[in-house]
Design a protein around this motif. Structure first.
Motif, mmCIF file in Angstrom:
data_model
loop_
_atom_site.group_PDB
_atom_site.id
_atom_site.type_symbol
_atom_site.label_atom_id
_atom_site.label_comp_id
_atom_site.label_asym_id
_atom_site.label_seq_id
_atom_site.Cartn_x
_atom_site.Cartn_y
_atom_site.Cartn_z
ATOM 1 N N ARG A 151 56.924 61.593 3.628
ATOM 2 C CA ARG A 151 57.415 62.930 4.011
ATOM 3 C C ARG A 151 57.708 62.932 5.524
ATOM 4 N N LEU A 152 58.960 63.234 6.019
ATOM 5 C CA LEU A 152 59.441 63.288 7.503
ATOM 6 C C LEU A 152 60.082 64.676 7.376
ATOM 7 N N ILE A 153 59.918 65.268 8.631
ATOM 8 C CA ILE A 153 60.621 66.499 8.828
ATOM 9 C C ILE A 153 60.937 66.366 10.397
ATOM 10 N N THR A 154 62.485 66.611 10.505
ATOM 11 C CA THR A 154 63.021 65.941 11.902
ATOM 12 C C THR A 154 63.288 67.563 12.462
ATOM 13 N N GLY A 155 62.774 67.657 13.606
ATOM 14 C CA GLY A 155 63.182 69.023 14.443
ATOM 15 C C GLY A 155 64.299 68.443 15.714
ATOM 16 N N ARG A 156 65.235 69.189 15.978
ATOM 17 C CA ARG A 156 66.325 68.709 17.160
ATOM 18 C C ARG A 156 66.523 70.229 17.733
ATOM 19 N N VAL B 171 72.628 56.568 9.622
ATOM 20 C CA VAL B 171 71.503 55.664 9.574
ATOM 21 C C VAL B 171 70.568 55.816 8.413
ATOM 22 N N TRP B 172 70.518 57.242 8.054
ATOM 23 C CA TRP B 172 69.530 57.544 6.970
ATOM 24 C C TRP B 172 70.275 57.211 5.715
ATOM 25 N N THR B 173 71.377 57.436 5.368
ATOM 26 C CA THR B 173 72.220 57.310 4.165
ATOM 27 C C THR B 173 73.036 56.143 3.930
ATOM 28 N N THR B 174 73.565 55.298 4.985
ATOM 29 C CA THR B 174 74.239 54.177 4.858
ATOM 30 C C THR B 174 73.760 52.687 4.568
ATOM 31 N N HIS C 183 71.958 46.135 10.448
ATOM 32 C CA HIS C 183 70.886 46.669 9.483
ATOM 33 C C HIS C 183 69.649 47.238 9.768
ATOM 34 N N ILE C 184 69.789 48.820 9.568
ATOM 35 C CA ILE C 184 68.862 49.538 9.957
ATOM 36 C C ILE C 184 67.694 50.075 8.864
ATOM 37 N N GLY C 185 66.532 49.828 9.074
ATOM 38 C CA GLY C 185 65.500 50.294 8.141
ATOM 39 C C GLY C 185 64.237 50.387 8.764
ATOM 40 N N PRO C 186 63.317 50.515 7.765
ATOM 41 C CA PRO C 186 63.450 51.142 6.486
ATOM 42 C C PRO C 186 64.186 52.402 6.438
ATOM 43 N N LYS C 187 64.855 52.942 5.373
ATOM 44 C CA LYS C 187 65.356 54.258 5.300
ATOM 45 C C LYS C 187 64.217 55.140 4.692
ATOM 46 N N PRO C 188 64.353 56.522 5.024
ATOM 47 C CA PRO C 188 63.312 57.405 4.382
ATOM 48 C C PRO C 188 63.451 57.398 2.998
ATOM 49 N N LEU C 189 62.298 57.651 2.188
ATOM 50 C CA LEU C 189 62.265 57.802 0.963
ATOM 51 C C LEU C 189 62.959 59.183 0.256
ATOM 52 N N GLN C 190 62.766 60.120 1.110
ATOM 53 C CA GLN C 190 63.403 61.308 0.819
ATOM 54 C C GLN C 190 64.995 60.919 0.470
ATOM 55 N N ARG C 191 65.435 61.447 -0.602
ATOM 56 C CA ARG C 191 66.894 61.600 -1.065
ATOM 57 C C ARG C 191 67.399 62.858 -0.923
ATOM 58 N N ARG C 192 68.595 62.941 -0.396
ATOM 59 C CA ARG C 192 69.615 62.506 0.168
ATOM 60 C C ARG C 192 69.275 61.733 1.606
#
Length: 88
Positions: A5-10, A43-46, A63-72
């Motif tokens: 679970r990740l929620i990003t605020g900007r 970063v999250w989808t490529t 190579h940037i990871g780990p990727k978020p589990l949430q899709r997309r």
């Protein structure tokens, strides 16, 4: 730790001095965060290698990871209000 679970605020920031401190024109306070969202998306989808270049952000193939589990991708909440640069 979060179970995926990740929620990003900007936000755009409210102070011209914040932008001056990092060398960004105050008049570009809308364009710069928009491009930040493009970086997060890349970063999250490529996979497997991420590369990005725009007016304010550039990084070579990596190579940037780990990727978020949430899709997309995780949700992104945005906050900001400002008159257009040419307004009063």
């Amino acid at each position: 730790m979060s179970g995926g679970r990740l929620i990003t605020g900007r936000g755009t920031g409210w102070s011209p001095e914040e932008y001056q401190g990092v060398g960004l024109p105050w008049q570009e306070r809308g364009a710069w965060p928009d491009e930040c969202l493009d970086v997060l998306e890349a970063v999250w989808t490529t996979e497997p290698v991420v590369r990005h270049e725009d007016r304010h952000h550039t990084f070579p193939a990596a190579h940037i990871g780990p990727k978020p589990l949430q899709r997309r991708r995780p949700p992104i909440y945005l906050s900001g209000f400002a008159p257009p640069p040419d307004a009063g």
